[in-house]
Design a protein around this motif. Structure first.
Motif, PDB file in Angstrom:
ATOM      1  N   GLU A  33      -4.421   6.602   3.531  1.00 41.53           N
ATOM      2  CA  GLU A  33      -3.922   6.693   2.151  1.00 41.53           C
ATOM      3  C   GLU A  33      -3.443   5.335   1.655  1.00 41.53           C
ATOM      4  N   THR A  34      -2.868   4.538   2.554  1.00 41.80           N
ATOM      5  CA  THR A  34      -2.403   3.199   2.184  1.00 41.80           C
ATOM      6  C   THR A  34      -3.555   2.346   1.683  1.00 41.80           C
TER       7      THR A  34
ATOM      8  N   GLY B 150       0.812  -1.216   0.000  1.00 39.76           N
ATOM      9  CA  GLY B 150       0.000   0.000   0.000  1.00 39.76           C
ATOM     10  C   GLY B 150       0.839   1.256   0.000  1.00 39.76           C
TER      11      GLY B 150
ATOM     12  N   SER C 211      -5.100   3.632  -1.585  1.00 40.87           N
ATOM     13  CA  SER C 211      -4.286   3.367  -2.781  1.00 40.87           C
ATOM     14  C   SER C 211      -4.486   1.945  -3.303  1.00 40.87           C
TER      15      SER C 211
ATOM     16  N   ALA D   9       2.156   1.638  -3.521  1.00 37.01           N
ATOM     17  CA  ALA D   9       1.109   2.098  -4.436  1.00 37.01           C
ATOM     18  C   ALA D   9       0.772   3.569  -4.201  1.00 37.01           C
ATOM     19  N   ALA D  10       0.727   3.990  -2.928  1.00 36.04           N
ATOM     20  CA  ALA D  10       0.401   5.387  -2.615  1.00 36.04           C
ATOM     21  C   ALA D  10       1.473   6.331  -3.149  1.00 36.04           C
ATOM     22  N   CYS D  11       2.733   5.930  -2.978  1.00 32.67           N
ATOM     23  CA  CYS D  11       3.826   6.770  -3.474  1.00 32.67           C
ATOM     24  C   CYS D  11       3.856   6.809  -4.996  1.00 32.67           C
TER      25      CYS D  11
ATOM     26  N   ASN E 115       1.207   6.714  -6.820  1.00 34.57           N
ATOM     27  CA  ASN E 115       0.126   7.650  -7.162  1.00 34.57           C
ATOM     28  C   ASN E 115       0.556   9.094  -6.960  1.00 34.57           C
ATOM     29  N   ARG E 116       1.334   9.338  -5.901  1.00 33.78           N
ATOM     30  CA  ARG E 116       1.789  10.689  -5.571  1.00 33.78           C
ATOM     31  C   ARG E 116       2.927  11.153  -6.463  1.00 33.78           C
TER      32      ARG E 116
END
Length: 531
Positions: A395-396, A377, A399, A380-382, A384-385
């Motif tokens: 956010e984890t 997670g 994502s 994936a979040a990073c 997206n960012r």
């Protein structure tokens, strides 16, 4: 922490509190049997409905012997995940007309011994459980006032002797002493319920209640109307009985009521058993099964499927050697993921795991699944960012929303089971059709051996001289077609239902005959006109 029937009540409140505070739950289960043999072989031909139908006839005698739950809480001040792990030991029970059963395969026994499974803990200390269907049956008997009679009728000789012994002690106490009260030490909760009712039936002038100081003792008063004492209400006795019978099912209900995300690894079989053991017999229709699971657990994540999809973002040299749970966990925990070398959240356990902790122990595997979920997670979040930095649980989980309720399918025609809608279409190449040119009866085993060098393929009979081939990838299918293009042994082509199926060929021949008849009719009519 290991939870058995000896310490379950003691820790139930803490488990409930931990569940309320956590942001998601790692889940794993260990079983009494492994599905081996030709019947349960994972085939590239299978869609998920076929796979489910195969499983549902076999898992009726399988049970979960261990369930691992790791509750992951997030400490915002320290930016740390705190993991609290529990391993629940389960054992089927016999109660009234409910007699739960299971099988142990010899291969499973060997596997469990290899991983130091504690059979004594399973049999002597395992928690009872009821499915919703079984619970409804018991509650109906309580409501109809038939449960006590049914229990008395179905009590075995040993229990019957125990009941008689308790009643004899009460009779002697009433006859030979003037004491105002006596205690009966009854350890088994089911026996306690029976003794309460039996004493009240045989001795209508006495009062029975549970001892305040020791829940295992029944307090009996000589005078039914003794001042300062009240008989334990029937409703309380029944609820105590139900809580005992439900056992681990209470945890399943808490999980369902919490709505917290459930995270497991490769959990197709887990959720099939979860339905059979805690909801009820597996439904006839695959769609009903999916709905029942989703209604109980609306957010399920499978790290096997997530990692399969996320691996596509890595180069050949970066990716893990396999996404089996152990390899995946070690990939992340040993810092091998270069994308997560900076700014990752620390994950700590609230209680150290046993030094002998190993994979295939439900509590440890549930922790590993949750650990991998956090790392996947974060990654994936990073992504997206567009930059790598610390990420919180909200956010984890957000994502990974595209992967929610998608359960990995091992080596099938469909990549995953979709719990909230239609399953996706097949991700495999088109089937191939093979016809034997040199043999009157096709040898499927021989063909499978011949094709083994072309990657992962499955072959199944399609006729006396024909068979179908399912290839794992398009490149494998293309290489097979190229290699056998001019073969004198086998004619292999892309499968066409109209061309290769019996029904399709009949349709073609019927169409041809119909067209031919129509042409002859029109020609005949034209000739008559000319004459």
């Amino acid at each position: 922490m290991e939870i058995t029937k000896k310490n379950f009540e003691e820790h139930l409140d803490n488990i409930t509190k931990d569940l309320k505070k956590c942001c998601f739950v790692g889940f794993d289960a260990e079983f009494t049997a492994m599905l081996t043999g030709e019947t349960f072989k994972h085939r590239l031909f299978d869609n998920n409905e076929v796979r489910y139908n195969r499983l549902k006839t076999a898992v009726g005698k399988m049970i979960m012997t261990q369930v691992g739950l790791t509750l992951f809480q997030y400490n915002r001040d320290r930016d740390v995940y705190e993991a609290t792990g529990y391993t629940f030991h389960l054992c089927p029970q016999s109660f009234g007309d409910i007699d739960q059963s299971f099988i142990f395969q010899a291969s499973t026994l060997k596997f469990l011994c290899r991983h130091d499974f504690n059979f004594n803990k399973f049999t002597y200390e395992g928690l009872p459980y009821l499915s919703k269907a079984e619970e409804e049956c018991v509650r109906r008997q309580l409501k109809d006032k038939t449960l006590f009679n049914n229990l008395s009728r179905m009590t075995d000789m040993h229990d019957e002797k125990q009941v008689q012994e308790y009643c004899s002690r009460v009779s002697k106490w009433l006859t030979l002493t003037a004491e105002e009260r006596m205690y009966l030490d009854v350890e088994n909760p089911v026996m306690r319920y029976i003794v309460h009712n039996e004493v009240r039936t045989r001795f209508p002038n006495v009062l029975t209640t549970d001892s305040l100081g020791n829940s295992q003792k029944i307090l009996v008063y000589r005078d039914k109307y003794v001042e300062g004492a009240n008989a334990a209400p029937a409703a309380i006795l029944e609820e105590n009985l139900m809580n005992h019978l439900l056992g681990f099912s209470q945890i399943i209900y808490l999980l369902a009521a919490s709505g917290k995300p459930i995270v497991g690894h490769n959990i197709f079989l887990d959720i099939v058993l979860l339905h059979n053991q805690f909801i009820g017999p597996l439904p006839k229709h695959y769609a009903t099964f999916k709905k029942n699971i989703h209604d109980m657990f609306p957010k399920i994540y499978d790290t096997k499927y997530i990692s399969s999809e996320m691996s596509k973002k890595l180069s050949y040299h970066e990716v893990w050697k396999s996404n089996a749970l152990q390899d995946l966990y070690e990939f992340f925990s040993e810092g091998k993921c270069k994308k997560l070398q900076n700014g990752v959240n620390f994950i700590q356990v609230s209680r150290p795991f046993n030094v002998k902790q190993s994979y295939h122990e439900a509590g440890w595997d549930s922790y590993c699944s949750g650990y991998c979920f956090i790392r996947l997670g974060h990654w994936a979040a990073c992504e997206n960012r567009g930059k790598y930095r610390p990420v919180g649980p909200t956010e984890t989980i957000a994502s990974l929303a595209p992967f929610a309720n998608k359960v990995n399918v091992i080596r099938g025609a469909i990549p995953y089971m979709n719990l909230i809608g239609n399953d996706p279409p097949s991700h495999r190449p088109e089937l191939l059709h093979v016809r034997s040119l040199a043999e009157r009866v096709i040898n499927v085993g021989k063909i499978a051996a011949v094709l083994a060098g072309f990657g992962s393929v499955d072959v199944k009979p399609y006729g006396s001289r024909t068979a179908l081939i399912a290839a794992n990838s398009k490149s494998s299918a293309d290489r097979i077609l190229k290699r056998f293009k001019d073969s004198k042994e086998y004619k292999i082509s892309t499968y066409n239902s109209y061309k290769h199926s019996t029904a399709g060929r009949m349709a073609i021949w019927s169409g041809a005959l119909l067209t031919g008849s129509l042409v002859l009719y029109l020609l005949h009519k034209k000739v008559k006109v000319l004459i």
